[in-house]
Write an enzyme that holds these catalytic residues in place. Structure first.
Site, PDB file in Angstrom:
ATOM      1  N   SER A 111      -9.794 -61.180   1.250  1.00  0.00           N
ATOM      2  CA  SER A 111      -8.334 -61.120   1.222  1.00  0.00           C
ATOM      3  C   SER A 111      -7.863 -59.659   1.328  1.00  0.00           C
ATOM      4  O   SER A 111      -6.716 -59.413   1.680  1.00  0.00           O
ATOM      5  CB  SER A 111      -7.825 -61.740  -0.075  1.00  0.00           C
ATOM      6  OG  SER A 111      -8.433 -61.093  -1.172  1.00  0.00           O
ATOM      7  N   GLU A 114      -6.108 -52.939  -7.776  1.00  0.00           N
ATOM      8  CA  GLU A 114      -5.367 -52.662  -6.525  1.00  0.00           C
ATOM      9  C   GLU A 114      -4.444 -51.452  -6.681  1.00  0.00           C
ATOM     10  O   GLU A 114      -4.261 -50.684  -5.750  1.00  0.00           O
ATOM     11  CB  GLU A 114      -4.499 -53.872  -6.141  1.00  0.00           C
ATOM     12  CG  GLU A 114      -5.306 -55.086  -5.749  1.00  0.00           C
ATOM     13  CD  GLU A 114      -5.476 -55.223  -4.249  1.00  0.00           C
ATOM     14  OE1 GLU A 114      -4.536 -54.898  -3.512  1.00  0.00           O
ATOM     15  OE2 GLU A 114      -6.570 -55.657  -3.826  1.00  0.00           O
ATOM     16  N   CYS A 150     -15.489 -62.099  -9.108  1.00  0.00           N
ATOM     17  CA  CYS A 150     -14.348 -61.636  -8.329  1.00  0.00           C
ATOM     18  C   CYS A 150     -14.739 -60.283  -7.754  1.00  0.00           C
ATOM     19  O   CYS A 150     -15.320 -59.449  -8.465  1.00  0.00           O
ATOM     20  CB  CYS A 150     -13.110 -61.514  -9.203  1.00  0.00           C
ATOM     21  SG  CYS A 150     -11.732 -60.737  -8.335  1.00  0.00           S
ATOM     22  N   HIS A 193     -13.198 -57.647  -7.095  1.00  0.00           N
ATOM     23  CA  HIS A 193     -12.609 -56.418  -7.629  1.00  0.00           C
ATOM     24  C   HIS A 193     -13.241 -55.960  -8.941  1.00  0.00           C
ATOM     25  O   HIS A 193     -13.128 -54.809  -9.316  1.00  0.00           O
ATOM     26  CB  HIS A 193     -11.116 -56.624  -7.910  1.00  0.00           C
ATOM     27  CG  HIS A 193     -10.263 -56.621  -6.682  1.00  0.00           C
ATOM     28  ND1 HIS A 193     -10.493 -57.457  -5.631  1.00  0.00           N
ATOM     29  CD2 HIS A 193      -9.173 -55.884  -6.360  1.00  0.00           C
ATOM     30  CE1 HIS A 193      -9.571 -57.243  -4.697  1.00  0.00           C
ATOM     31  NE2 HIS A 193      -8.765 -56.293  -5.118  1.00  0.00           N
TER      32      HIS A 193
HETATM   33  N1  DGL Z   1     -11.174 -61.183  -3.324  1.00  0.00           N
HETATM   34  C1  DGL Z   1     -10.606 -62.013  -4.373  1.00  0.00           C
HETATM   35  C2  DGL Z   1     -11.722 -62.748  -5.103  1.00  0.00           C
HETATM   36  O1  DGL Z   1     -12.891 -62.389  -5.059  1.00  0.00           O
HETATM   37  C3  DGL Z   1      -9.787 -61.191  -5.344  1.00  0.00           C
HETATM   38  C4  DGL Z   1      -8.506 -60.679  -4.756  1.00  0.00           C
HETATM   39  C5  DGL Z   1      -7.490 -61.759  -4.471  1.00  0.00           C
HETATM   40  O2  DGL Z   1      -7.022 -62.428  -5.407  1.00  0.00           O
HETATM   41  O3  DGL Z   1      -7.176 -61.929  -3.296  1.00  0.00           O
HETATM   42  O4  DGL Z   1     -11.438 -63.717  -5.766  1.00  0.00           O
END
Ligand code: DGL
Length: 273
Positions: free
Chosen positions: A11, A158, A192, A194
């Site tokens: 994303s 972020e 996740c 991040h």
């Molecule tokens: N890349 C998303 C995840 O691993 C986290 C960022 C988002 O919520 O888009 O869940």
């Protein structure tokens, strides 16, 4: 020379924490990374929206010649992967493959735990989908999976606040809530993309002896095994060691954030979807 890179999707920037492990373990392949920053974060969005956005990006990867796409995003893996694999692929690319990050992680995470009690931290979307619970229980039915959504962690990262004093409050809050409900947890999965950037703060608020597992190295090793087993896909991937980055939002902003997540210089191009 025609380029047939491995597509790596997220994303936004987060997937770069997974991609950096992949690129370091398998540097021989060409890669195309796409961050859908214009529509990120995906974490709180509905199944339909995450599926629609992810599918558009997967179709773009296929147009760019990718034989294989990795959804390096837990939310997209939780909410879009199954529909893409089971319904969309037969129309948009029956000879192509799309893989996610949940299954490879779920396959091994049970082996990390002595107490058979694992904590899974993710976005609301990932946690509400129950994907980790279902997948981990397929491979390790004896493992108790305790999930905790940490909705403030992605925005903190972020906005570059992951080392700030302000971040401590929300790191401690979610970890305390998780461990109060399940004090026997001895392994915590950062489910996740991040969260690896918060690892120092996470360590600070966890009791000694709890293992923290980031999924980048696990996904990279699993991809290596997949490519060894699937020579019909591996043989289609071009091998010049080239990496190209794309973002659906501002490239300067992407490059400055992305270099932190990727731990290396990133120069992106803009993609208008
Ligand atoms: N890349 C998303 C995840 O691993 C986290 C960022 C988002 O919520 O888009 O869940």
């Amino acid at each position: 020379m025609a380029s047939h890179p491995i597509g790596v999707f997220d994303s936004g920037y987060g997937g770069l924490t997974v991609f950096r492990s992949i690129a370091s373990l398998l540097p021989q392949y060409d890669y195309l990374y796409l961050g859908d920053n214009a529509r990120a974060p995906y974490g709180n969005r509905s199944f339909e929206t995450v599926h629609q956005y992810t599918l558009e990006c997967v179709e773009w990867f296929f147009k760019m010649g990718c034989p294989l796409v990795i959804l390096a995003c837990n939310t997209a893996s939780a909410k879009a992967l199954r529909t893409i694999q089971q319904q969309d692929l037969q129309h948009i690319g029956p000879d192509k493959r799309v893989l996610g990050v949940i299954r490879p992680t779920a396959e091994v995470i049970g082996t990390y735990s002595q107490t058979k009690s694992v904590g899974v931290l993710g976005t609301k979307g990932t946690v509400n989908s129950d994907s980790y619970k279902l997948e981990i229980n397929k491979f390790s039915p004896e493992i108790r999976v305790h999930q905790k959504a940490c909705p403030m962690w992605v925005p903190m990262v972020e906005y570059g606040e992951y080392e700030s004093d302000g971040a401590d409050y929300f790191v401690k809050k979610y970890l305390d809530e998780l461990l109060t409900n399940a004090p026997d947890i001895d392994t915590i999965l950062l489910a996740c993309t991040h969260y690896p950037l918060l690892i120092d703060k996470i360590k600070k608020y966890l009791p000694d002896g709890i293992k923290i597992v980031s999924q980048g190295p696990i996904v990279a090793e699993s991809l290596e095994g997949y490519l060894e087993r699937h020579s019909e896909i591996e043989s289609k991937i071009s091998k010049n060691g080239n990496i190209h980055f794309y973002t659906t939002d501002d490239t300067m902003d992407f490059d400055s954030h992305a270099s932190v997540f990727f731990a290396g210089k990133v120069t992106s191009q803009h993609l208008h979807l």
